[in-house]
Design a protein around this motif. Structure first.
Motif, short mmCIF file in Angstrom:
data_model
loop_
_atom_site.label_atom_id
_atom_site.label_comp_id
_atom_site.label_asym_id
_atom_site.label_seq_id
_atom_site.Cartn_x
_atom_site.Cartn_y
_atom_site.Cartn_z
N LEU A 18 0.82 -1.33 -0.01
CA LEU A 18 -0.02 0.11 -0.08
C LEU A 18 1.02 1.14 0.00
O LEU A 18 1.71 1.24 0.82
CB LEU A 18 -1.09 -0.09 1.25
N GLN A 19 0.56 2.09 -0.74
CA GLN A 19 1.48 3.36 -1.13
C GLN A 19 1.09 4.41 0.37
O GLN A 19 0.13 4.54 0.71
CB GLN A 19 0.95 4.15 -2.15
N GLY A 20 2.20 4.96 0.70
CA GLY A 20 2.17 5.93 1.70
C GLY A 20 3.57 6.71 1.65
O GLY A 20 4.66 6.09 1.39
N ALA A 24 7.98 2.13 5.97
CA ALA A 24 6.88 1.44 6.69
C ALA A 24 7.41 0.90 7.83
O ALA A 24 8.63 0.57 8.14
CB ALA A 24 6.37 0.11 5.69
N ARG A 127 -7.33 2.24 7.54
CA ARG A 127 -7.78 2.30 6.41
C ARG A 127 -8.30 0.94 5.70
O ARG A 127 -9.44 0.74 5.18
CB ARG A 127 -7.34 3.38 5.35
N GLN A 139 -0.51 -6.30 5.25
CA GLN A 139 -0.11 -4.95 4.84
C GLN A 139 -1.10 -3.89 5.39
O GLN A 139 -2.31 -3.95 4.81
CB GLN A 139 0.18 -4.88 3.30
N GLU A 141 -2.50 -0.02 5.97
CA GLU A 141 -2.43 1.55 5.70
C GLU A 141 -3.31 2.27 6.65
O GLU A 141 -4.61 1.87 6.55
CB GLU A 141 -3.10 1.74 4.24
N GLY A 145 -2.06 7.70 5.59
CA GLY A 145 -1.17 6.99 4.64
C GLY A 145 -0.09 6.33 5.23
O GLY A 145 0.72 5.71 4.43
N LYS A 146 0.24 6.11 6.49
CA LYS A 146 1.26 5.50 7.08
C LYS A 146 0.92 4.10 6.62
O LYS A 146 -0.18 3.55 6.62
CB LYS A 146 1.39 5.72 8.69
N ARG A 147 2.19 3.38 6.65
CA ARG A 147 2.26 2.02 6.42
C ARG A 147 2.68 1.04 7.31
O ARG A 147 3.96 1.42 8.03
CB ARG A 147 2.63 1.69 5.02
N ARG A 149 3.77 -3.14 8.22
CA ARG A 149 3.69 -4.77 7.86
C ARG A 149 3.71 -5.57 9.07
O ARG A 149 4.55 -5.23 9.82
CB ARG A 149 4.75 -4.84 6.87
#
Length: 531
Positions: A18-20, A24, A127, A139, A141, A145-147, A149
């Protein structure tokens, strides 16, 4: 669950992360929520020697439902000596049924007592969580926007976390103040106002008696009256609190006595619903003793078997309804206008403020798009025919996901904290088994989940919730199945979850290279992970 080399083509590629912004975070176990469920999981992880976990909370403080619900009169309807962690007794409860501020303060104290602050990630609203099949990790998010794992994901989001609003035409045109009981507006002065309360559930019976003396007039819009029993509440004396502090065993004895008293209710709920007629006589006497007007008495007397809906307890709700400035309205709402609620019979009830005591999305507490399992399957799609899980904890097609307060773990008779501790112990057993057998990921076998839930539904079909002649939030609106409650004694659930059986699960061998070791990721301790 096959090893990565044996995956079919559609699952052989890792889900794109996931983009952010920024690197991460990585942790072994991610916990969502800081109510009783999330905190119990975190505390027991630390007690078992596991420290690589993080707790993600959407709000700025811990507490879950006891942080979010702060309406006037908010209190627990289970005695707090039982509605608390077995490993963290509180000898200083001020009442048998503690008010919301005390319960929230208790959860804050537990957070400090067990040193959970370094593991907290406040203001981190989930989210989306997506399972990466090739990587064997979840994964996450966040809303900002923070990621993150994580190998294991534990949901402690709870079943009563998303407020439900009625679908009434014209609500968006109302010019006055309007809010749900969970989002109580303490800055709005109710004194001298005409207030409309929609709903007569557990929240409304607590806040209506608190606000009725303040307002100019209160209209209570009732669709179905609840059965209400006397509340055996009292202050806990200073001598009792002194005894509990000096002799903790005395408090344990009280807790045990409360536990078995509440367990006896299962005889009427599940074993022999006909026994509820005895309880119903007590509830009818409670109405007669507190309401003199025969017409009002008839209005608030249910026509279904007690226990079919949630049984409520209160000593001041009925007297509040008997006040001269309170009307119980049963005609049915047609629409809402700018300054009034219009009934189906054409009558209008003017209102300056509308308060919704309409409960929560109990049968679908997790929003669509929040949790995606194998093949990107949304959890809600997996639950198209009603939510179900194995032992209320694991769901087929969602590896390494554990639900605390999952489907069919709710209670109509006792403390949810007991059920939470049972599930947490089961999850600890799963983690231990995974370590001992070198397992990266586990997923409950579909036949095990199917057989378990078929048995649950057979038992539920004979219970008062199905045979009592009502429609309640316990039942899934689409399938009609009871996806909420546990159909039995809590000790039976404790026994069922006492031992984790790896044979009930498909397994995936431990990966030799940690999937978290990717450039730019950090561990939960904040240290960079080498690529």
């Amino acid at each position: 669950m096959n090893a990565p080399a044996d995956l079919p083509p559609e699952l052989s590629t890792a889900v794109p992360f996931l983009q952010g912004p920024g690197p991460a975070e990585h942790c072994d176990i991610a916990i969502i929520g800081t109510g009783f469920a999330g905190l119990a999981m975190a505390i027991r992880l630390k007690q078992s020697g596991r420290h690589d976990f993080a707790i993600f909370e959407k709000a700025a403080a811990v507490g879950g439902t006891w942080r979010d619900n702060h309406y006037p009169g908010c209190a627990c309807d289970v005695q707090s000596h039982l509605y608390s962690f077995s490993f963290a007794p509180n000898p200083d409860w001020s009442r048998m049924f503690s008010p919301q501020p005390e319960i929230r303060a208790y959860l804050e104290r537990c957070t400090d007592q067990f040193r959970l602050r370094p593991h907290l990630r406040l203001n981190h609203e989930l989210r989306r969580a997506a399972w990466d099949e090739a990587g064997g990790t979840w994964q996450l998010e966040m809303a900002d926007g923070k990621r993150v794992r994580a190998r294991v994901l534990v949901s402690g989001m709870g079943g009563l976390s998303r407020p439900a609003y009625p679908d009434i035409p014209g609500l968006d045109r109302f010019r006055g103040e309007a809010f749900h009981s969970q989002h109580w507006n303490h800055g709005y002065a109710l004194a001298g106002k005409r207030v409309a309360v929609i709903g007569t559930g557990a929240s409304a019976i607590q806040f209506v008696p608190q606000i009725a003396p303040q307002v100019a007039h209160l209209d209570l819009f009732q669709r179905t009256p609840p059965w209400i029993m006397p509340k055996p509440d009292r202050r806990v004396s200073a001598a009792e609190r002194w005894l509990f502090r000096r002799l903790p065993f005395a408090q344990k004895l009280l807790r045990t006595g409360i536990y078995w008293t509440l367990e006896s209710r299962v005889l009427g709920f599940v074993v022999h619903p006909g026994l509820m007629k005895v309880v119903e006589r007590i509830a009818r006497r409670h109405i007669r003793q507190q309401i003199a007007d025969p017409a009002l008495r008839a209005t608030v007397t249910p026509d279904y078997t007690i226990g079919c809906k949630r049984v409520l307890i209160s000593n001041d709700y009925f007297p509040a309804l008997a006040r001269a400035n309170v009307d119980v309205v049963t005609a049915g709402i047609d629409r809402i206008e700018a300054d009034a609620i219009v009934m189906r019979d054409g009558s209008r009830r003017e209102a300056d403020c509308i308060i919704f005591g309409t409960g929560f999305h109990a049968t679908d507490p997790i929003p669509r798009g929040a949790i995606l399992g194998q093949r990107g399957t949304d959890l809600l799609d997996a639950w198209r025919d009603g939510a179900e899980a194995y032992l209320g904890t694991t769901v087929a097609g969602f590896p390494n996901l554990f639900l605390v307060v999952g489907p069919n773990t709710g209670l109509g008779h006792s403390s949810m904290v007991f059920m939470i501790e049972s599930q947490v112990n089961y999850i600890l057993g799963a983690l231990k088994a995974m370590g001992e057998h070198g397992v990266q990921a586990i997923g409950v076998r579909p036949p095990a989940q199917r057989d378990y839930n078929a048995g649950l539904q057979r038992r539920l079909a004979r219970a008062v919730w199905s045979e009592g002649g009502c429609v309640s939030w316990y039942l899934d609106p689409k399938s009609g199945k009871n996806t909420t409650l546990w159909p039995g004694f809590t000790w039976q659930f404790r026994r069922a979850t006492a031992r984790f059986r790896l044979a009930d699960y498909e397994t995936r061998p431990l990966m030799r290279t940690a999937p978290a070791a990717q450039a730019g990721e950090t561990s939960s301790a904040g240290q960079a992970v080498k690529a």
